[in-house]
Design an enzyme around this catalytic site. Sequence first.
Site, mmCIF file in Angstrom:
data_model
loop_
_atom_site.group_PDB
_atom_site.id
_atom_site.type_symbol
_atom_site.label_atom_id
_atom_site.label_comp_id
_atom_site.label_asym_id
_atom_site.label_seq_id
_atom_site.Cartn_x
_atom_site.Cartn_y
_atom_site.Cartn_z
ATOM 1 N N SER A 35 0.721 -1.279 0.002
ATOM 2 C CA SER A 35 0.256 0.043 0.021
ATOM 3 C C SER A 35 0.882 1.435 -0.239
ATOM 4 C CB SER A 35 -0.890 -0.157 1.176
ATOM 5 O OG SER A 35 -0.353 -0.030 2.337
ATOM 6 N N LYS A 103 0.873 4.763 6.659
ATOM 7 C CA LYS A 103 0.151 5.640 5.593
ATOM 8 C C LYS A 103 1.049 6.848 5.873
ATOM 9 C CE LYS A 103 -2.611 2.260 4.706
ATOM 10 N NZ LYS A 103 -2.546 1.407 3.489
#
EC number: 3.4.21.89
Length: 214
Positions: A35, A103
């Site tokens: 990701s 993230k």
Amino acid sequence: MRGIREVLIILAIALVVSFVIRTFFFRAFLIPSGSMEETLQVNDRIFVNLIVDSEENLERGDVVVFEDHYGWLPPAEVETNAFYKTLEVLGLYPSTSEQHLVKRIIGKSGDHVTVEDGTGRLVVNGTPIDEPYLYPGVAGSDVDFDVTVPEGKLWVMGDHRDASGDSRSHVNGPNDGFVDVTDVVGRAEVIAWPIQRWGSAGSNNEPFEQVPER
């Protein structure tokens, strides 16, 4: 006997120092998915700065590790042996027993974050953002959204936007897709392993320098 005693003392000191570093300064984490590609690759080992974990210290563009209290991840099923478990306790090996995510911070408290029509670029407080760290060929977002970040929360996204279950994917879930600042463990600083990828963990505040405060 004296030599053995000195070795044991040195080992004890080393253990205490390692524990203090792990608890208060730096901690190792493993990247489990794609990701954050190409900034972070699957199975990269990163070191996270535990001191940078408050809203005053965090900036848009920072790559952060946070605890998953929102059900973004499936339950972990990891087997490890005693040797690696010991290294994990000392902070020398990534944690395998806890649920964490990595993230990039896109929006902080009060920020208005949305998507520019026709281009897919992110817009923060009215300013379109050019993001050099994005996975090649992907837009800022192919999913439309329009959010204002509440006090004490963050809006976070992965760099490989087409393969990231980030804030956008959880707007209808717990916490409306936002991450509590208090759940941030720290900022990713260094890729430590594999050795050929040693270097910065990818925080980049420059694309957000022209974003006005709200």
